[in-house]
Design an enzyme around this catalytic site. Structure first.
Site, PDB file in Angstrom:
ATOM      1  N   GLU A 171       0.849  -1.184   0.000  1.00  0.00           N
ATOM      2  CA  GLU A 171       0.000   0.000   0.000  1.00  0.00           C
ATOM      3  C   GLU A 171       0.886   1.235   0.000  1.00  0.00           C
ATOM      4  O   GLU A 171       1.814   1.322   0.811  1.00  0.00           O
ATOM      5  CB  GLU A 171      -0.926   0.021   1.215  1.00  0.00           C
ATOM      6  CG  GLU A 171      -1.935   1.162   1.128  1.00  0.00           C
ATOM      7  CD  GLU A 171      -2.950   1.155   2.260  1.00  0.00           C
ATOM      8  OE1 GLU A 171      -3.788   2.074   2.279  1.00  0.00           O
ATOM      9  OE2 GLU A 171      -2.914   0.268   3.115  1.00  0.00           O
ATOM     10  N   HIS A 193      -9.595  -3.682   9.981  1.00  0.00           N
ATOM     11  CA  HIS A 193      -9.545  -3.493   8.536  1.00  0.00           C
ATOM     12  C   HIS A 193     -10.007  -4.739   7.776  1.00  0.00           C
ATOM     13  O   HIS A 193     -10.328  -4.650   6.582  1.00  0.00           O
ATOM     14  CB  HIS A 193      -8.118  -3.163   8.090  1.00  0.00           C
ATOM     15  CG  HIS A 193      -7.841  -1.701   7.963  1.00  0.00           C
ATOM     16  ND1 HIS A 193      -8.694  -0.822   7.323  1.00  0.00           N
ATOM     17  CD2 HIS A 193      -6.775  -0.948   8.376  1.00  0.00           C
ATOM     18  CE1 HIS A 193      -8.167   0.391   7.347  1.00  0.00           C
ATOM     19  NE2 HIS A 193      -7.016   0.348   7.974  1.00  0.00           N
ATOM     20  N   GLU A 214      -9.921   4.229   6.063  1.00  0.00           N
ATOM     21  CA  GLU A 214      -9.106   4.666   7.191  1.00  0.00           C
ATOM     22  C   GLU A 214      -9.900   5.456   8.227  1.00  0.00           C
ATOM     23  O   GLU A 214      -9.743   5.247   9.426  1.00  0.00           O
ATOM     24  CB  GLU A 214      -7.899   5.475   6.707  1.00  0.00           C
ATOM     25  CG  GLU A 214      -6.906   4.664   5.899  1.00  0.00           C
ATOM     26  CD  GLU A 214      -6.321   3.470   6.649  1.00  0.00           C
ATOM     27  OE1 GLU A 214      -6.460   3.389   7.876  1.00  0.00           O
ATOM     28  OE2 GLU A 214      -5.725   2.600   5.979  1.00  0.00           O
ATOM     29  N   HIS A 250      -6.783  -1.765  15.174  1.00  0.00           N
ATOM     30  CA  HIS A 250      -6.999  -1.045  13.916  1.00  0.00           C
ATOM     31  C   HIS A 250      -6.755  -1.958  12.718  1.00  0.00           C
ATOM     32  O   HIS A 250      -7.601  -2.039  11.811  1.00  0.00           O
ATOM     33  CB  HIS A 250      -6.069   0.164  13.849  1.00  0.00           C
ATOM     34  CG  HIS A 250      -6.192   0.978  12.604  1.00  0.00           C
ATOM     35  ND1 HIS A 250      -6.992   2.084  12.515  1.00  0.00           N
ATOM     36  CD2 HIS A 250      -5.621   0.831  11.374  1.00  0.00           C
ATOM     37  CE1 HIS A 250      -6.915   2.597  11.294  1.00  0.00           C
ATOM     38  NE2 HIS A 250      -6.076   1.845  10.582  1.00  0.00           N
ATOM     39  N   GLU A 251      -5.631  -2.648  12.707  1.00  0.00           N
ATOM     40  CA  GLU A 251      -5.310  -3.483  11.554  1.00  0.00           C
ATOM     41  C   GLU A 251      -6.260  -4.675  11.460  1.00  0.00           C
ATOM     42  O   GLU A 251      -6.653  -5.069  10.354  1.00  0.00           O
ATOM     43  CB  GLU A 251      -3.852  -3.955  11.623  1.00  0.00           C
ATOM     44  CG  GLU A 251      -2.822  -2.835  11.713  1.00  0.00           C
ATOM     45  CD  GLU A 251      -2.969  -1.775  10.641  1.00  0.00           C
ATOM     46  OE1 GLU A 251      -3.413  -2.095   9.525  1.00  0.00           O
ATOM     47  OE2 GLU A 251      -2.634  -0.607  10.913  1.00  0.00           O
ATOM     48  N   ALA A 305       1.759  -0.183  10.719  1.00  0.00           N
ATOM     49  CA  ALA A 305       1.402  -1.574  10.441  1.00  0.00           C
ATOM     50  C   ALA A 305       0.588  -1.603   9.159  1.00  0.00           C
ATOM     51  O   ALA A 305       0.142  -0.571   8.655  1.00  0.00           O
ATOM     52  CB  ALA A 305       0.612  -2.182  11.597  1.00  0.00           C
ATOM     53  N   MET A 306       0.372  -2.827   8.624  1.00  0.00           N
ATOM     54  CA  MET A 306      -0.342  -2.986   7.373  1.00  0.00           C
ATOM     55  C   MET A 306      -1.288  -4.172   7.465  1.00  0.00           C
ATOM     56  O   MET A 306      -0.909  -5.246   7.898  1.00  0.00           O
ATOM     57  CB  MET A 306       0.654  -3.180   6.228  1.00  0.00           C
ATOM     58  CG  MET A 306       0.003  -3.348   4.869  1.00  0.00           C
ATOM     59  SD  MET A 306      -0.978  -1.895   4.390  1.00  0.00           S
ATOM     60  CE  MET A 306      -2.199  -2.658   3.337  1.00  0.00           C
ATOM     61  N   GLU A 307      -2.528  -3.955   7.012  1.00  0.00           N
ATOM     62  CA  GLU A 307      -3.635  -4.882   7.227  1.00  0.00           C
ATOM     63  C   GLU A 307      -3.752  -5.977   6.181  1.00  0.00           C
ATOM     64  O   GLU A 307      -4.831  -6.537   5.977  1.00  0.00           O
ATOM     65  CB  GLU A 307      -4.953  -4.106   7.268  1.00  0.00           C
ATOM     66  CG  GLU A 307      -5.408  -3.508   5.941  1.00  0.00           C
ATOM     67  CD  GLU A 307      -4.984  -2.078   5.702  1.00  0.00           C
ATOM     68  OE1 GLU A 307      -5.593  -1.400   4.865  1.00  0.00           O
ATOM     69  OE2 GLU A 307      -4.016  -1.637   6.364  1.00  0.00           O
ATOM     70  N   ASN A 308      -2.676  -6.346   5.503  1.00  0.00           N
ATOM     71  CA  ASN A 308      -2.728  -7.378   4.467  1.00  0.00           C
ATOM     72  C   ASN A 308      -3.598  -8.558   4.907  1.00  0.00           C
ATOM     73  O   ASN A 308      -3.489  -9.031   6.034  1.00  0.00           O
ATOM     74  CB  ASN A 308      -1.325  -7.901   4.161  1.00  0.00           C
ATOM     75  CG  ASN A 308      -0.310  -6.802   4.038  1.00  0.00           C
ATOM     76  OD1 ASN A 308      -0.389  -5.967   3.165  1.00  0.00           O
ATOM     77  ND2 ASN A 308       0.656  -6.801   4.948  1.00  0.00           N
TER      78      ASN A 308
END
Length: 854
Positions: A126, A298, A317, A294-295, A259-262
């Site tokens: 992202e 998502h 978001e 949060h992640e 962080a990233m919600e993959n």
């Protein structure tokens, strides 16, 4: 725009120009043959023409890829390749695209696409990182199922979805849920896992893992509990169950974001997941809990329903930030969470909304999307969700969200889709409310009142100042929560929600026995700047009697700000009325200790500078700092016995626990310690530092000593103890800059940048050093200009390696127009020096150009 020869001028992309993709994807199969300098990526993608799109030109994004081969339906093809991607003639109907490319993860210091971190392969896709992995239509409205095969001799190989097969030298994964490429993830390395499980409400068992580098296993337990709490909360509050057999989190040291919600494979900055009492503060624990939530949230608000294009970023978001704020409020203290959110919003988003980087929650255009991961999109976006919920009510909000998930599951959506759900669920017309997504700027809400014959009337006027590209603004829908207090402090009107829709509007409250005192904007019901003529007597009355925690805190903050402004502009003494009111509040043991700790904190230097600028003064950062120090001395001298009592009474015995109640007690005790240190020469702080068995207490003691310049021995001791813990040493770097005297801030940052442990390629270490410089106003804006020059020097060095972090750090200069002419000239010179660099990234070019256009 600057001369293209000196930097990369990117084409401006407009929301109004959106067109559907020409081709959709049925499924994707990827094979990765991992090697640090020559990873091969084989792709097999089944395309079909999109009836709603144009098939005039087949284009696949691709950057910094070496194309080895390409084929359509098995027949070799030779595409036209550029630096941005490739084009190729394709059949009229469905077809299968195959390609093999080579990439060098070990040379990818931008940390976008596939890169390496301490020997580990990991990804960040992202917003537009997948195009650095293989050729693909890298846009969020192209969704597909992915099957991934990873070939390597590394012991752990992870991707999205569920594992389907593995053996010596390979692992295979399949994600059954269609997703855009930005949610793709891959991790491979020498990792160990902290395992657990969760049973969903419907009885499905889900395997949970947190993967870390060897040695970090002891820092996973809190993150795992936070994950399980998040999963249960999302079931209980939003009715959302998890939809795969496994959920993995991986901690990565080198990461541009939090962080990233993959899908099924969340990748976290190590600082946002690793925690232990010895190495993490109460604030770290709360932040980790919120980011994990949060992640995870998502999974539905971002993954199952994603955004059609990057202009809709706030759709996923803003909603998810709002959801994680609700979660934290439920897990901890709702009033304290709300006040903390307001403090953060004013510090980051109001500043953004009132400067050259102002933009709507949904921007109309951008050159580089990475520059719009902003407080406006995230935090203001969340405030918009909160306003919508207040306007329609809890029951209608819940009904609308159920309809949203039912109607749009598996789709890439827009703000129009989101608002239509609420219109259909509630019958409301949200045309005017939609302006919150299209108008930039923070509304100013002016209030006067009148009293006649038992009727009290509030008169409101709203106005939003001009912002770049938007000189004229229309009235917004403002939900204004109001209560009224009688002369004796009793509440004579419970919280009432007024809905303001006009530029000027009045609301009356009849049948009152005496003129009341208004409690305005309860719960901070709208993200506005409130202006009302108010004397200190009324502020003190509200501080003593208001039943709304936010308004009570705001009254104390207003008292403090008024006192400080008088000290700054008129050289007044610290206001004894403020000090007396504050001491009364701090002594009230019926109040949450965390609330009292917040009340003890003074308005920030940046907040005071903005207020001075808005009232026609040119802020002097040095004087602001000096007067805040003078006020803290006055606070300590006014209530020494009370501070000592608070410090002793709120020590937490026994084993450290990160929960809300003990954290609140420590917050109050350590706030008292910071003031007491000014009186006892550091005696208590030194003893606390030496005896501490947890990072909260150790760091509070060290911070207190640094604040009086008496921490040389303790700083060395702290470094010697923690020199092998990278996250703790980040703290060691940042606190030295933050507590340096203003004329030494830049020199301290420069000295630390020469330290053997400084690594500019690591975003956490770079931010710990130079983020601290930018966040120390009196030092960064020192009259010498040393702070400006130093930051510019390092941003110039960083940009060729990591444009994303460089561009975000440029926001340190965004308030430059509020200062005197000499400082403005020095900042302009620093910005122009950055902009003049040959080959400057488009990320940084866009950001600096916008700031200079102020």
């Amino acid at each position: 725009m600057k001369d293209a020869a000196a930097g990369q001028s990117a084409e401006t992309i407009y929301l109004a120009d959106y067109t559907p993709p020409g081709w959709l994807i049925e499924d994707v199969a990827l094979t990765f043959r991992l090697a640090p300098d020559a990873t091969r990526v084989l792709s097999r993608i089944r395309f079909a023409p999109n009836p709603e799109g144009s098939q005039e030109r087949f284009f696949l994004h691709g950057e910094k890829l070496k194309l080895i081969s390409a084929a359509i339906d098995g027949a070799p093809v030779t595409p036209d390749v550029t630096a941005e991607g490739l084009t190729c003639d394709v059949p009229d109907g469905p077809f299968t695209w195959e390609a093999e490319v080579e990439i060098a993860p070990a040379e990818n210091f931008a940390l976008e696409g596939l890169y390496m971190s301490n020997g580990m392969y990991c990804t960040q896709c992202e917003a537009e990182g997948f195009r650095k992995i293989t050729y693909y239509p890298d846009r969020p409205d192209v969704m597909a199922t992915f099957t991934v095969r990873i070939e390597s001799d590394l012991p752990v190989m992870l991707s999205n979805g569920n594992p389907t097969d593995s053996g010596p030298g390979f692992a295979e994964w399949h994600d059954p849920w269609p997703k855009p490429a930005y949610l793709f993830a891959l991790v491979a390395g020498e990792l160990v896992n902290h395992p657990d499980s969760f049973t969903t409400k419907s009885g499905k068992d889900v395997e949970l893992n947190i993967y870390v580098r060897p040695g970090d296993e002891g820092k996973c337990a809190f993150g795992m509990e936070a994950l399980k709490k998040s999963m249960k909360w999302d079931e209980d509050v939003y009715g959302r169950e998890y939809d795969l057999d496994i959920f993995n989190i991986v901690a990565v040291d080198d990461f541009n974001m939090g962080a990233m919600e993959n899908k099924g494979l969340n990748i976290f900055n190590s600082s946002c997941v690793l925690a232990s009492p010895e190495t993490s503060t109460d604030g770290n624990f709360e932040r980790i809990e919120a980011i994990i939530a949060h992640e995870y949230f998502h999974n539905w608000t971002g993954n199952r329903i994603t955004c059609r294009d990057w202009f809709q970023l706030c759709l996923k978001e803003g909603l998810t930030v709002y959801r994680d704020s609700q979660f934290t409020a439920d897990m901890r203290s709702e009033p304290v969470k709300r006040i903390s959110d307001v403090i953060a919003l004013r510090a980051r988003q109001f500043r953004e909304d009132n400067g050259p980087l102002a933009h709507p929650v949904r921007p109309e255009s951008f050159s580089e999307i990475n520059n719009f991961y902003t407080a406006t999109v995230y935090e203001k976006g969340a405030e918009v969700i909160g306003m919508l919920k207040r306007l329609v009510g809890d029951e209608a909000y819940s009904k609308a969200l159920d309809l949203y998930f039912e109607r749009h599951d598996g789709q890439a959506c827009t703000i129009e889709d989101w608002l239509k759900v609420f219109e259909d669920a509630t019958g409301r017309d949200l045309t005017q409310f939609k302006r919150w997504y299209s108008q930039a700027g923070t509304p100013r809400l002016k209030v006067t009142d009148s009293w006649e014959g038992g009727t009290y009337t509030l008169h409101f006027t709203q106005e939003t100042p001009p912002t770049p590209g938007q000189p004229d603004k229309l009235p917004q829908v403002l939900p204004i929560a109001v209560g009224l207090l009688g002369p004796n402090g009793d509440e004579v009107q419970e919280t009432t929600l007024l809905e303001m829709t006009e530029a000027e509007q009045s609301f009356s409250f009849p049948g009152l026995a005496a003129r009341p005192v208004p409690s305005l904007l309860r719960g901070f019901s709208a993200p506005v700047i409130l202006h009302r003529e108010q004397d200190n007597a009324e502020r003190a009355f509200l501080l003593a009697h208001d039943t709304d925690p936010y308004c009570r805190w705001e009254a104390g903050r207003a008292l403090a700000k008024q006192a400080l402004l008088g000290m700054i502009t008129d050289d007044a003494a610290a206001d004894p009325a403020y000090l007396g009111a504050l001491s009364t509040l701090l002594a009230d043991e019926t109040l949450d200790p965390a609330f009292r700790a917040l009340a003890m904190a003074l308005p920030s230097e940046d907040d005071l500078a903005q207020t001075l600028a808005e009232t026609g003064h040119v802020p002097d950062p040095q004087r602001i700092w000096e007067k805040r120090e003078e006020m803290r001395d006055a606070m300590a001298g006014f209530m020494p016995d009370l501070l000592a009592q608070l410090y002793e009474a709120h020590q937490v015995p026994g084993t450290y626990q990160p929960e809300a109640a003990p954290a609140a007690a420590r917050a109050l005790a350590n706030s008292a310690l910071g003031l007491l240190t000014r009186l006892d020469g550091g005696e208590r702080a030194r003893a606390q530092f030496a005896a501490a068995d947890n990072m909260t207490q150790q760091l509070a003691g060290l911070s207190a000593l640094l604040s009086i310049g008496e921490a040389e021995e303790e700083l060395q001791s702290f470094y010697d103890q923690w020199r092998h813990d990278r996250l703790v040493i980040d703290k060691w770097f940042s606190m030295q800059v933050a507590f340096a005297q203003p004329d030494q801030v830049a020199a301290t940052a420069a000295r630390l940048a020469a330290h053997p442990d400084f690594d500019m390629k690591n975003p956490n270490r770079f931010r710990a050093t130079f983020g601290a410089l930018a966040a120390t106003p009196a030092g960064f804006h020192h009259v010498s200009g040393a702070g400006y020059a130093l930051l510019a020097d390092w941003l110039i060095k960083l940009d060729p390696l990591n444009p994303q972090t460089t561009a975000r750090m440029c926001t340190a200069f965004e308030t430059w127009k509020r200062f005197d002419g000499d400082r403005q000239q020095m900042i302009r010179e620093a910005l122009e020096r950055i902009l003049g660099q040959e080959g400057l990234s488009r990320d940084t070019t866009e950001m600096v150009t916008r700031i200079l256009a102020a």
